[in-house]
Every structure is written in structure tokens, then in C-alpha cells.
Design an enzyme around this catalytic site. Structure first.
Site, PDB file in Angstrom:
ATOM      1  N   PHE A   1       0.812  -1.223   0.000  1.00 49.04           N
ATOM      2  CA  PHE A   1       0.000   0.000   0.000  1.00 49.04           C
ATOM      3  C   PHE A   1       0.847   1.275   0.000  1.00 49.04           C
ATOM      4  CE2 PHE A   1      -4.316  -1.797   1.703  1.00 49.04           C
ATOM      5  CZ  PHE A   1      -4.506  -2.431   0.495  1.00 49.04           C
TER       6      PHE A   1
ATOM      7  N   ASN B   1       8.418  -3.546   2.211  1.00 52.24           N
ATOM      8  CA  ASN B   1       9.317  -2.787   1.339  1.00 52.24           C
ATOM      9  C   ASN B   1       8.798  -1.390   1.045  1.00 52.24           C
ATOM     10  OD1 ASN B   1       7.337  -4.335  -0.092  1.00 52.24           O
ATOM     11  ND2 ASN B   1       8.364  -3.893  -2.018  1.00 52.24           N
TER      12      ASN B   1
ATOM     13  N   HIS C   1       3.022 -15.763  -4.423  1.00 53.28           N
ATOM     14  CA  HIS C   1       2.822 -15.553  -5.874  1.00 53.28           C
ATOM     15  C   HIS C   1       3.551 -16.543  -6.794  1.00 53.28           C
ATOM     16  CE1 HIS C   1       6.485 -13.314  -5.157  1.00 53.28           C
ATOM     17  NE2 HIS C   1       5.924 -12.159  -4.914  1.00 53.28           N
TER      18      HIS C   1
ATOM     19  N   ASN D   1       6.615  -8.937 -10.864  1.00 56.12           N
ATOM     20  CA  ASN D   1       7.621  -9.901 -10.438  1.00 56.12           C
ATOM     21  C   ASN D   1       6.992 -10.796  -9.364  1.00 56.12           C
ATOM     22  OD1 ASN D   1       9.343  -8.367 -12.029  1.00 56.12           O
ATOM     23  ND2 ASN D   1      10.309  -7.349 -10.301  1.00 56.12           N
TER      24      ASN D   1
ATOM     25  N   ASP E   1      -1.194  -9.333  -4.479  1.00 53.84           N
ATOM     26  CA  ASP E   1       0.103  -8.658  -4.631  1.00 53.84           C
ATOM     27  C   ASP E   1      -0.112  -7.241  -5.180  1.00 53.84           C
ATOM     28  OD1 ASP E   1       2.825  -8.224  -4.512  1.00 53.84           O
ATOM     29  OD2 ASP E   1       3.299  -9.330  -6.337  1.00 53.84           O
TER      30      ASP E   1
ATOM     31  N   HIS F   1       1.778   1.666  -9.117  1.00 50.20           N
ATOM     32  CA  HIS F   1       2.759   2.648  -9.583  1.00 50.20           C
ATOM     33  C   HIS F   1       2.011   3.676 -10.410  1.00 50.20           C
ATOM     34  CE1 HIS F   1       6.129   0.096  -8.354  1.00 50.20           C
ATOM     35  NE2 HIS F   1       5.527  -0.916  -8.941  1.00 50.20           N
TER      36      HIS F   1
END
Length: 447
Positions: A63, A94, A236, A283, A310, A314
Site C-alpha cells: 500500500f 518494502n 505468488h 515480479n 500482490d 505505480h
């Protein structure tokens, strides 16, 4: 105290669908029956023809807060989540700064406490040198530990074998892993750069972040989990080959190693790069039709245990760059559940199986307290889905802060009409109510 009575719904829970009523008093489900009489203080919702599901639990989202809030915030993305029927999420470390100390991890909980429309938990991040911080993590109120074994995340790559073994041996936390082999990816990227320079076609993405890269990393993580007895959850999965690493021979509750698949790997294939470009650059990469078919098969035969998104937004500007500059990831929480219903209409999956994989099993795997099921005494995290109310994903109805979706232009047959979080009606007929209803998830584990 608010009281809602949902009447005449097709209740989907624990492998069965039956018509009935559900009474919500304050935060909890207090009664489930074939018919419950209304009282004057009840707000009655006639759900005839609609499915009533437990709120979906998304075990993997990004988020973007703190540090990357031009892409999304906990407030903006949790609003989109509840509009999509996701009532609880587990967010990844991250962000900037990376959540790799107890203080930085707690900062995220503090932000969510005042801004999240959905229930929340945040994973602790592992690095090559923060074992001491990992061991301070409280398993009662933190979902688990996230390790990146591929380079998606810059300085969060954990690539020291000795460190990995020490982490796996030392913690009782659930360890969730992103598996792609760094050496394989670098070699593939170098080969395509030699051929194309900086302007590599996005159609090569699944060959750069290849089946081999995924399998090599997943197999090593699983080997390490078996050696150390660690509780491993592999995020994933994207390839047919990786399916041989997992089992469906034992009940979920007995599995020490569990598996997840994401919506995009079930929906798109490498053929879609030609039209979708960087907007389906993730990814691990979206791979071939053969891989997609194998993932569906594994999901349905219980080799794969959960579905997630996931979700990783962006900006359009970032995504519109050349392949080598464009970041991987895309927004999905608003459209995941209706995409699964679309698969249901295509004959791929039952509604009961959707609920098992997107509601029940995440609650089981993470041992989430009193969520993921429609049960008396459980929190009233509930979603009403209208099965034949077609709508099209357009710019004006996308709620992600980034303003785009890989599903733009798709016509879905089902729509979410109502979402409850902790007994509060947070979404109704296309409108998110300004009710910050989310609570910190708790886990039924020993400290």
C-alpha cells in the site's frame, strides 16, 4: 450500538451455500438462521438474489505508505480494497524506510490505526543483518516475516545462505518468501541487453524473470524449510514446474509449507504483453498459457492454498517508461473478487471454492482470530455480491490513487454491493462511506 439484519441472502460458508439471514450487532455476527425476525431498532437489508460472503483476506499487498505515497496510501488503497470486498489485508515491508526494525514496523501500525478502512497487519522485513530485530517480533499481533529472495526490492534482498539458515532455524514466525533466483535473472537480463540495448521488449519479461529463476529459488526455500522445520508460505507462484514442490496429500492445518497464487497469474498470459505492455509487468512475471492452466489446476486440487493480489500500484508516468525503467507491479484489490466471479461464470471455479481460497484459508494459514468465516461470535466482516449486475471498469470508477487498472475496459458480470468491516457498513452501491473501520488483526498463536 448499530444493528443490521441481512435477510434472504445466499450465504456461502465452509463449502456450502444456503439461503438465510445474518444478524450483526455492533462488531459481531450474533445470529445466523433461516429466518430472523426484525425488531424496530434493526436496519434491515434485503439481499435476495445476492451472495453473502465472508470478507476476503488479502495476504499480500503493497500500500506504499510510508515513503512512496505518490503511488498510494493506506487510506486510498484500503478504500479501494473494501470497494472490492477485501476486508482485511497483510501489507509488505518494502516501504521507505523498509520495515526492518520494531520501531519502523510499529510506525505503520500507527498510520493504519487512524486511516485504514479495512483490517490490517504488517509483515516484519528480513535482511542479511537484522536477526535480532526479527526475534523481537510478537507473533500475536504481527502476521509474519517477509523475506525477498529475489531482487524486486533493492536492499531487502536476503542472499546470504548462512543468514537465511539462521533465520529459518531461529524464528517460529510464519516466513513468507518472494522466490526468484537473482543470479539467473541477472544473466538473462545481460543476454537481452546485449541483444536489444536499453530498449528490451516487455514481451521478454517472462524469459528474463524465467521459470528457471522461480523454480531454483522456490526449491531452495522449501529445502531449507524442510531442513529447519520452519513454517514457510511461498508467495505468488507463477509456473507449472513449481507445482511439483507442493503437496495436496495432507489437510491444510497440517501443512508446514503452504502456497499462494495471485489474480494476475490466473488471468493474464505472456500473449497479453503485446497489448498490455508494462501494465502487466509483475515480479514474478506473468508466464505462459500452460503455466496459467497448471496454476488453476493446482488451486482447484488444493496444491495451492490461497489466492491473493500482490496489489502494488505505480503511477502511469512510471509505468509508461521503457521496459528497463518501468517498475513491476500493479493495482488489483478493487477488482480481484469480481475477476474471480468472472472465472466462476467461465466454469473454472465454484463460488464455494473462491470463498475457501480467498477468505477461509488465509485465516487458517495465518491463524487470524475470529475472521474469515460467517460464524456466530466472529467479527462481522461481510460482503454482498450481486451475481448479474454487469459493469465496466473505467477511469471514473477506479479508486486506486494511481488511477489505472490492468482490467480497464473489462466488463464484469458480478458487482460488490455492500461491504461490512467490524459490523460497520463501509461500502454501499458504488460509494465508500467515510468510516475508518479497520482494526489491527490478531493471531491465535503463542507469544
Amino acid at each position: 450500538m448499530s444493528t443490521f439484519l441481512i435477510k434472504n441472502a445466499k450465504i456461502v460458508n465452509e463449502g456450502k451455500t444456503f439461503e438465510g439471514d445474518v444478524l450483526i450487532e455492533d462488531e459481531l455476527i450474533t445470529q445466523i438462521d433461516t429466518s430472523i425476525s426484525a425488531k424496530p431498532n434493526y436496519t434491515v437489508l434485503d439481499a435476495e438474489g445476492s451472495y453473502l460472503l465472508p470478507g476476503a483476506i488479502d495476504d499480500q499487498v503493497h500500500f506504499r505508505e510510508p515513503g512512496l505515497t505518490h503511488k498510494g496510501t493506506i487510506a486510498s488503497e484500503s478504500r479501494a480494497a473494501v470497494a472490492g470486498g477485501i476486508t482485511s489485508f497483510i501489507e509488505q515491508p518494502n516501504t521507505v524506510p523498509n520495515a526492518v526494525t520494531q520501531e519502523l514496523l510499529e510506525d505503520k501500525y500507527q498510520i493504519a490505526a487512524t486511516s485504514s478502512y479495512a483490517n490490517y497487519s504488517f509483515m516484519m522485513g528480513g535482511t542479511n543483518d537484522n536477526l535480532e530485530e526479527i526475534l523481537k517480533t510478537n507473533p500475536r499481533n504481527v502476521a509474519g516475516l517477509k523475506l525477498f529472495l529475489g531482487s524486486s526490492t533493492g536492499n531487502m534482498l536476503v542472499d546470504d545462505q548462512e543468514t537465511l539458515e539462521k533465520i529459518f532455524s531461529s524464528t517460529k514466525l510464519l516466513i513468507a518468501v518472494h522466490c526468484e533466483d537473482e543470479g539467473t535473472i541477472k544473466a538473462n537480463l545481460a543476454a537481452y541487453t546485449a541483444e536489444f540495448g536499453e530498449d528490451i521488449p516487455v514481451t521478454k519479461h517472462h524469459l528474463i524473470r524465467s521459470e528457471e529463476a522461480c523454480y531454483l529459488s522456490s526449491s531452495k526455500a522449501i529445502e531449507l524449510a524442510k531442513k529447519t522445520g520452519a513454517r514457510l508460505h511461498v508467495f505468488h507462484l507463477s509456473t507449472a514446474k513449481e507445482m511439483e514442490l507442493f503437496t495436496n496429500k495432507i489437510p491444510l492445518e497440517e501443512k508446514q509449507i503452504t502456497a499462494e497464487v495471485c489474480i494476475h497469474h490466473l488471468w493474464f498470459t505472456d500473449e497479453d504483453y503485446a497489448t498490455k505492455g508494462n501494465f502487466i509487468k509483475w515480479n514474478p512475471a506473468v508466464k505462459t498459457a500452460k503455466d496459467k492452466d497448471a496454476l488453476w489446476k493446482a488451486l482447484l486440487n488444493d496444491t495451492i492454498d490461497v489466492i491473493a493480489t500482490d496489489h502494488a500500484p505505480h503511477t502511469l508516468e512510471e509505468k509508461n517508461q521503457k521496459y528497463t525503467k518501468a517498475p513491476s507491479g500493479g493495482p488489483l484489490v478493487q477488482h480481484a473478487l469480481v475477476a474471480l466471479f468472472e472465472a466462476h461464470y467461465q466454469g473454472k471455479i465454484s463460488v464455494e471454492k473462491i470463498v475457501e481460497k480467498f477468505c477461509h484459508n488465509p485465516a487458517k494459514i495465518f491463524k487470524i482470530e475470529k475472521r474469515g468465516f460467517i460464524r456466530e461470535g466472529y467479527y462481522a466482516d461481510l460482503v454482498l455480491v450481486q451475481p448479474q449486475q454487469p459493469w465496466t471498469v473505467k477511469k471514473e470508477n477506479i479508486l486506486y490513487k494511481c488511477g489505472w487498472s490492468p482490467f480497464e475496459g473489462v466488463n464484469f458480470k458480478a458487482r460488490i454491493s455492500h461491504t461490512f468491516v467490524n459490523g460497520k457498513l463501509v461500502y454501499q452501491n458504488g460509494k465508500v462511506k467515510e468510516v475508518v473501520a479497520g482494526k489491527r488483526l490478531l493471531f491465535d498463536r503463542e507469544k
